[in-house]
Design a protein around this motif. Structure first.
Motif, PDB file in Angstrom:
ATOM      1  N   ALA A 202       0.828  -1.203   0.000  1.00 30.63           N
ATOM      2  CA  ALA A 202       0.000   0.000   0.000  1.00 30.63           C
ATOM      3  C   ALA A 202       0.863   1.254   0.000  1.00 30.63           C
ATOM      4  CB  ALA A 202      -0.933  -0.018   1.210  1.00 30.63           C
ATOM      5  N   GLU A 203       1.897   1.278   0.825  1.00 36.03           N
ATOM      6  CA  GLU A 203       2.761   2.454   0.903  1.00 36.03           C
ATOM      7  C   GLU A 203       3.524   2.658  -0.395  1.00 36.03           C
ATOM      8  OE1 GLU A 203       6.552   4.182   3.486  1.00 36.03           O
ATOM      9  OE2 GLU A 203       5.405   2.475   4.246  1.00 36.03           O
ATOM     10  N   ALA A 204       4.055   1.568  -0.963  1.00 34.57           N
ATOM     11  CA  ALA A 204       4.833   1.680  -2.193  1.00 34.57           C
ATOM     12  C   ALA A 204       3.966   2.139  -3.355  1.00 34.57           C
ATOM     13  CB  ALA A 204       5.475   0.334  -2.524  1.00 34.57           C
ATOM     14  N   LEU A 205       2.773   1.567  -3.494  1.00 33.71           N
ATOM     15  CA  LEU A 205       1.885   1.964  -4.591  1.00 33.71           C
ATOM     16  C   LEU A 205       1.453   3.425  -4.447  1.00 33.71           C
ATOM     17  CD1 LEU A 205      -0.357  -1.236  -4.897  1.00 33.71           C
ATOM     18  CD2 LEU A 205       1.452  -0.482  -6.452  1.00 33.71           C
ATOM     19  N   GLY A 206       1.180   3.849  -3.222  1.00 36.53           N
ATOM     20  CA  GLY A 206       0.799   5.243  -3.004  1.00 36.53           C
ATOM     21  C   GLY A 206       1.884   6.213  -3.430  1.00 36.53           C
ATOM     22  N   GLY A 207       3.143   5.843  -3.207  1.00 39.33           N
ATOM     23  CA  GLY A 207       4.246   6.713  -3.613  1.00 39.33           C
ATOM     24  C   GLY A 207       4.544   6.662  -5.096  1.00 39.33           C
ATOM     25  N   LEU A 208       4.280   5.517  -5.723  1.00 39.47           N
ATOM     26  CA  LEU A 208       4.586   5.356  -7.144  1.00 39.47           C
ATOM     27  C   LEU A 208       3.532   5.959  -8.059  1.00 39.47           C
ATOM     28  CD1 LEU A 208       5.880   1.664  -7.409  1.00 39.47           C
ATOM     29  CD2 LEU A 208       7.170   3.735  -7.941  1.00 39.47           C
ATOM     30  N   VAL A 209       2.281   5.901  -7.663  1.00 41.86           N
ATOM     31  CA  VAL A 209       1.169   6.241  -8.547  1.00 41.86           C
ATOM     32  C   VAL A 209       1.316   7.600  -9.245  1.00 41.86           C
ATOM     33  CG1 VAL A 209      -1.254   6.968  -8.436  1.00 41.86           C
ATOM     34  CG2 VAL A 209      -0.619   4.683  -7.750  1.00 41.86           C
ATOM     35  N   PRO A 210       1.778   8.654  -8.576  1.00 44.25           N
ATOM     36  CA  PRO A 210       1.904   9.935  -9.293  1.00 44.25           C
ATOM     37  C   PRO A 210       2.813   9.873 -10.513  1.00 44.25           C
ATOM     38  CG  PRO A 210       2.076  10.268  -6.927  1.00 44.25           C
ATOM     39  CD  PRO A 210       2.129   8.786  -7.153  1.00 44.25           C
ATOM     40  N   ALA A 238      -8.012   5.579  -0.782  1.00 46.77           N
ATOM     41  CA  ALA A 238      -8.226   7.025  -0.692  1.00 46.77           C
ATOM     42  C   ALA A 238      -7.016   7.794  -1.204  1.00 46.77           C
ATOM     43  CB  ALA A 238      -8.535   7.415   0.751  1.00 46.77           C
ATOM     44  N   GLY A 239      -5.823   7.262  -0.949  1.00 48.10           N
ATOM     45  CA  GLY A 239      -4.612   7.926  -1.412  1.00 48.10           C
ATOM     46  C   GLY A 239      -4.432   7.888  -2.917  1.00 48.10           C
ATOM     47  N   LEU A 240      -5.088   6.955  -3.584  1.00 48.31           N
ATOM     48  CA  LEU A 240      -4.960   6.831  -5.035  1.00 48.31           C
ATOM     49  C   LEU A 240      -5.957   7.684  -5.808  1.00 48.31           C
ATOM     50  CD1 LEU A 240      -4.514   2.966  -5.568  1.00 48.31           C
ATOM     51  CD2 LEU A 240      -2.754   4.689  -5.172  1.00 48.31           C
ATOM     52  N   VAL A 241      -7.043   8.081  -5.159  1.00 51.69           N
ATOM     53  CA  VAL A 241      -8.180   8.688  -5.849  1.00 51.69           C
ATOM     54  C   VAL A 241      -7.776   9.833  -6.776  1.00 51.69           C
ATOM     55  CG1 VAL A 241     -10.246  10.090  -5.477  1.00 51.69           C
ATOM     56  CG2 VAL A 241      -9.937   7.952  -4.220  1.00 51.69           C
ATOM     57  N   ALA A 242      -6.911  10.720  -6.326  1.00 45.31           N
ATOM     58  CA  ALA A 242      -6.564  11.913  -7.108  1.00 45.31           C
ATOM     59  C   ALA A 242      -5.855  11.581  -8.415  1.00 45.31           C
ATOM     60  CB  ALA A 242      -5.687  12.843  -6.267  1.00 45.31           C
ATOM     61  N   TYR A 243      -5.329  10.357  -8.554  1.00 45.26           N
ATOM     62  CA  TYR A 243      -4.526  10.006  -9.721  1.00 45.26           C
ATOM     63  C   TYR A 243      -5.229   9.032 -10.664  1.00 45.26           C
ATOM     64  CZ  TYR A 243      -1.078  11.985  -6.575  1.00 45.26           C
ATOM     65  OH  TYR A 243      -0.409  12.821  -5.731  1.00 45.26           O
ATOM     66  N   LEU A 244      -6.435   8.623 -10.327  1.00 40.92           N
ATOM     67  CA  LEU A 244      -7.136   7.622 -11.120  1.00 40.92           C
ATOM     68  C   LEU A 244      -8.052   8.269 -12.153  1.00 40.92           C
ATOM     69  CD1 LEU A 244      -8.120   5.125  -8.265  1.00 40.92           C
ATOM     70  CD2 LEU A 244      -6.154   4.978  -9.811  1.00 40.92           C
ATOM     71  N   ALA A 249     -11.707   6.422  -9.944  1.00 40.13           N
ATOM     72  CA  ALA A 249     -11.696   7.273  -8.754  1.00 40.13           C
ATOM     73  C   ALA A 249     -13.014   7.167  -8.004  1.00 40.13           C
ATOM     74  CB  ALA A 249     -11.411   8.716  -9.143  1.00 40.13           C
ATOM     75  N   ALA A 250     -14.122   7.179  -8.750  1.00 40.72           N
ATOM     76  CA  ALA A 250     -15.433   7.068  -8.110  1.00 40.72           C
ATOM     77  C   ALA A 250     -15.589   5.719  -7.427  1.00 40.72           C
ATOM     78  CB  ALA A 250     -16.541   7.268  -9.150  1.00 40.72           C
ATOM     79  N   ARG A 279      -8.106  12.739   3.627  1.00 41.52           N
ATOM     80  CA  ARG A 279      -7.503  12.367   2.355  1.00 41.52           C
ATOM     81  C   ARG A 279      -8.406  12.640   1.152  1.00 41.52           C
ATOM     82  NH1 ARG A 279      -3.190   8.640   3.483  1.00 41.52           N
ATOM     83  NH2 ARG A 279      -3.066   8.244   5.715  1.00 41.52           N
ATOM     84  N   LEU A 280      -9.697  12.717   1.371  1.00 37.75           N
ATOM     85  CA  LEU A 280     -10.646  12.892   0.276  1.00 37.75           C
ATOM     86  C   LEU A 280     -11.102  14.347   0.189  1.00 37.75           C
ATOM     87  CD1 LEU A 280     -12.776   9.666   0.904  1.00 37.75           C
ATOM     88  CD2 LEU A 280     -11.066  10.010  -0.891  1.00 37.75           C
ATOM     89  N   GLY A 281     -11.657  14.713  -0.929  1.00 36.22           N
ATOM     90  CA  GLY A 281     -12.156  16.072  -1.104  1.00 36.22           C
ATOM     91  C   GLY A 281     -13.602  16.086  -1.545  1.00 36.22           C
ATOM     92  N   GLY A 282     -14.197  17.266  -1.560  1.00 37.99           N
ATOM     93  CA  GLY A 282     -15.543  17.425  -2.075  1.00 37.99           C
ATOM     94  C   GLY A 282     -16.592  16.653  -1.308  1.00 37.99           C
ATOM     95  N   PRO A 283     -17.612  16.161  -2.022  1.00 40.12           N
ATOM     96  CA  PRO A 283     -18.702  15.428  -1.371  1.00 40.12           C
ATOM     97  C   PRO A 283     -18.227  14.192  -0.603  1.00 40.12           C
ATOM     98  CG  PRO A 283     -19.312  16.034  -3.606  1.00 40.12           C
ATOM     99  CD  PRO A 283     -17.866  16.358  -3.460  1.00 40.12           C
TER     100      PRO A 283
END
Length: 321
Positions: A202-210, A238-244, A249-250, A279-283
């Motif tokens: 989880a930590e590695a994927l969160g750092g790599l995704v961007p 939740a950490g991946l949402v901004a990059y999907l 993302a939904a 970690r999430l935004g909006g609604p």
């Protein structure tokens, strides 16, 4: 002469058995955590035989570190050579040795860092750990100099610190390297991350995704969705949402929220939903906060102890909302 050969061979065999046993035990438990009697018992030699080859325990630890040095430093140099003849490529290629080491079953980090942490400064053992790091740094400095680095010493310090950090926490090293390598190596990093145990994955994927392309991000998302531990899975998603992609993302947002809301313990549910709200935004953030507040209201008097920190985390977010 006929009698001399087998005797010498037997001595060598006994020494190898002792050292192989010590290597396995010392790496798994640390030299301080393994007594000489344990090495004797598991290697199947007599006490006199062990002390004949290794008069002090420190002698055995030093032999263990020499064996680690041959293995790890050899792997570093081999990975650099396989990257090609250009020293710049070799500086990147040496990190492939890190990936191979971390994938090994029973991986417990850097043997030299682990041993240094439990040895007395000024002792022979501690000096050997320092020597190893100095030799590796000198080799990397030479590579950096041949690669044309403006400040080879500084670059070598940075790269060897990254190597050491990668040995201690390989999932963080992948993310740190990702912006500086080509697409092929980012793909290699992704494959390596997918093979980690769930928390590190989880930590590695969160750092790599961007730093990944859309198809790779989708693979990272699918892998995160398969993590069994609900808290790790929800926070990771939740950490991946901004990059999907919008669809992923939904889906990831919904999965993170429903996972958190499904926790039975109201304190755990409150804290995880609060974490998701950060970690999430909006609604989605508003939903997480509303659900966290609802969960907090169900915390019973018998959980008064953990109730206060859960509310302490939640209240500032409610005030900001």
């Amino acid at each position: 002469m006929a009698a001399t050969g087998p005797t010498a061979g037997s001595r060598q065999c006994a020494r190898d058995r002792i050292l192989d046993t010590a290597f396995r035990l010392f790496y798994a438990h640390g030299p301080r955590g393994v007594g000489v009697d344990t090495v004797i018992a598991e290697s199947g030699v007599a006490k006199a035989t062990l002390y004949k080859h290794f008069p002090r325990k420190d002698d055995l630890v030093l032999a263990y570190l020499d064996k680690v040095d041959q293995s790890w430093f050899g792997a570093l140099r081999a990975a650099a050579r396989e990257a090609g003849d250009d020293p710049r490529d070799q500086l990147v290629g040496m990190f492939d040795a890190l990936g191979s080491a971390c994938r090994r079953e029973g991986y417990h980090g850097c043997a030299f860092i682990n041993t240094a942490a439990e040895s007395q400064p000024g002792s022979d053992v501690h000096a050997r750990t320092v020597e190893h790091k100095a030799v590796v740094r000198a080799w990397v400095t030479d590579l950096a100099r041949r690669a044309g680095a403006a400040h080879p010493d500084r670059l070598a310090r940075q790269l060897t610190l990254l190597l050491d950090g990668g040995l201690a926490a390989p999932q963080s090293a992948l993310a740190a390297l990702a912006p500086y390598v080509d697409a092929e190596r980012r793909e290699q990093a992704l494959r390596l991350a997918l093979g980690y145990e769930p928390a590190h994955r989880a930590e590695a994927l969160g750092g790599l995704v961007p730093h990944l392309d859309e198809a790779q991000r989708s693979r990272a998302y699918r892998a995160m969705s398969e993590i069994d531990d609900p808290s790790t899975r929800a926070v990771g998603l939740a950490g991946l949402v901004a990059y999907l992609s919008p669809a992923d993302a939904a889906e990831a947002t919904e999965a993170a929220l429903t996972t958190a809301a499904g926790l039975r313990d109201p304190v755990a549910r409150t804290r995880l939903l609060t974490d998701l709200a950060r970690r999430l935004g909006g609604p989605a953030r508003d939903t997480a906060l509303a659900w966290a507040f609802a969960a907090a209201r169900t915390i019973g008097a018998e959980q008064r102890g953990p109730r206060f920190p859960a509310l302490t985390d939640l209240v500032p977010l409610l005030a900001d909302g």
